[in-house]
Enzyme design. Structure first.
Site, PDB file in Angstrom:
ATOM      1  N   LYS A 223       0.809  -0.052   4.354  1.00  0.00           N
ATOM      2  CA  LYS A 223       2.176  -0.131   4.887  1.00  0.00           C
ATOM      3  C   LYS A 223       2.431   0.883   5.996  1.00  0.00           C
ATOM      4  O   LYS A 223       1.650   1.812   6.210  1.00  0.00           O
ATOM      5  CB  LYS A 223       3.186  -0.028   3.743  1.00  0.00           C
ATOM      6  CG  LYS A 223       3.223  -1.344   2.954  1.00  0.00           C
ATOM      7  CD  LYS A 223       4.301  -1.405   1.917  1.00  0.00           C
ATOM      8  CE  LYS A 223       4.274  -2.789   1.250  1.00  0.00           C
ATOM      9  NZ  LYS A 223       5.048  -2.817   0.006  1.00  0.00           N
ATOM     10  N   ARG A 257      -0.522  -2.595  -6.393  1.00  0.00           N
ATOM     11  CA  ARG A 257      -0.594  -3.860  -5.629  1.00  0.00           C
ATOM     12  C   ARG A 257      -1.293  -3.554  -4.305  1.00  0.00           C
ATOM     13  O   ARG A 257      -0.756  -2.834  -3.474  1.00  0.00           O
ATOM     14  CB  ARG A 257       0.811  -4.412  -5.400  1.00  0.00           C
ATOM     15  CG  ARG A 257       0.829  -5.759  -4.671  1.00  0.00           C
ATOM     16  CD  ARG A 257       2.255  -6.258  -4.473  1.00  0.00           C
ATOM     17  NE  ARG A 257       2.293  -7.554  -3.849  1.00  0.00           N
ATOM     18  CZ  ARG A 257       2.210  -7.751  -2.537  1.00  0.00           C
ATOM     19  NH1 ARG A 257       2.074  -6.733  -1.725  1.00  0.00           N
ATOM     20  NH2 ARG A 257       2.256  -8.975  -2.040  1.00  0.00           N
TER      21      ARG A 257
END
Ligand code: HH2
Length: 280
Positions: A223, A257
């Site tokens: 991210k 995740r």
């Protein structure tokens, strides 16, 4: 702690679990894990399972910052053939990453074990009611705003308190809709209405969410907060992802995740071994 999903029980007590990412989209923020062709997507899922995924999370709508979303029809067209193939091809749990009740219902009817709702039931209990009817699992993720607006100017007076309170409310809605308490996991939503500093604090203080009494899922993978620190594009954020995953696991994340299951598996095994080592 366990996470129940249909007839399966994921034991979360003895090792950190991995949720592998499969995005059946043309526009997810990272190229890794993005596979639009159904046959290639199923083959990719088999690879994630072989690499050690405990759950494969299949999404057909990107929720990257600025995205506007797609119709339920388009989401169904993309995701259903892939879910059908993945459910036949792998033995691990399969979740569908959606917040639309009609997509959740169709995926549950095919047999998916869990629904991963990045809006944490913001539109009401419809997704939870369907999860409850199928006896499936549910991940509730915190998001401030919508993908289109969430990164414009996210602000919190009390980041940990506000994210916790919002997740607590979502859990109450899910349980009122009939989802089993041991079938619900929560996620603070890295990158969803959060600044770089917010994301770093969430990883550092993940322990603050233990009080919710639910399995903790966290998704730092590739991210932009990692890109902001390293000044590197998504394709070069593996080491940064692993650093964030290790801290998150140390601070109590039960499920990571990630796009890079094999690498995260190795990192998590070392974290788990350090946790299990004698104190002196
Ligand atoms: N992050 C994304 C999507 N779904 N679900 C949970 N529970 N936690 C997360 O952090 C999370 C999530 C965004 O990542 P990705 O699926 O790789 O990208 P995109 O939304 O662009 O498809």
């Amino acid at each position: 702690m366990i996470l129940r999903a249909r007839d399966r029980r994921l034991d979360l007590g003895f090792r950190t679990r991995l949720m592998g990412i499969l995005n059946v989209t043309p526009d997810s923020f990272a190229e890794v894990g993005r596979v639009l062709d159904p046959g290639a997507a199923v083959a990719y899922a088999v690879g994630l399972a072989r690499a050690g995924a405990d759950i494969i999370d299949v999404g057909a709508e990107s929720t990257r910052p600025g995205s506007r979303g797609i119709s339920a029809g388009e989401e169904l067209d993309r995701v259903l053939p892939v879910l059908e193939g993945v459910l036949k091809a792998v033995d691990c749990l399969v979740s569908v990453d959606t917040s639309k009740p009609e997509v959740a219902e169709a995926a549950l009817a095919l047999g998916v074990h869990m629904v991963n709702d990045v809006t944490a039931l913001r539109a009401g209990p419809a997704v939870a009611e369907r999860v409850a009817r199928h006896g499936a699992g549910l991940v509730l993720m915190h998001m401030r705003g919508t993908p289109a607006t969430m990164q414009l100017d996210p602000r919190y007076d009390d980041l940990l308190g506000e994210v916790s309170a919002s997740l607590r409310e979502a859990v109450a809605v899910a349980e009122a809709a009939g989802v089993r308490p041991d079938a619900i996991a929560v996620d603070p939503g890295i990158g969803f209405g959060k600044t770089v500093a917010h994301n770093l604090t969430l990883v550092k203080r993940l322990d603050a969410f233990r009080a919710l009494g639910k399995p903790l899922v966290v998704g730092p993978s590739r991210k932009s907060f990692i890109g902001a620190i390293l000044d590197l594009p998504t394709g070069e954020r593996l080491e940064g992802t692993l650093a964030a995953c290790c801290i998150a696991a140390w601070q109590g994340a039960h499920i990571l995740r990630v796009h890079d299951v094999a690498a995260a598996r190795r990192a998590a095994l070392v974290v788990d071994a350090i946790r299990a080592a004698p104190e002196a």
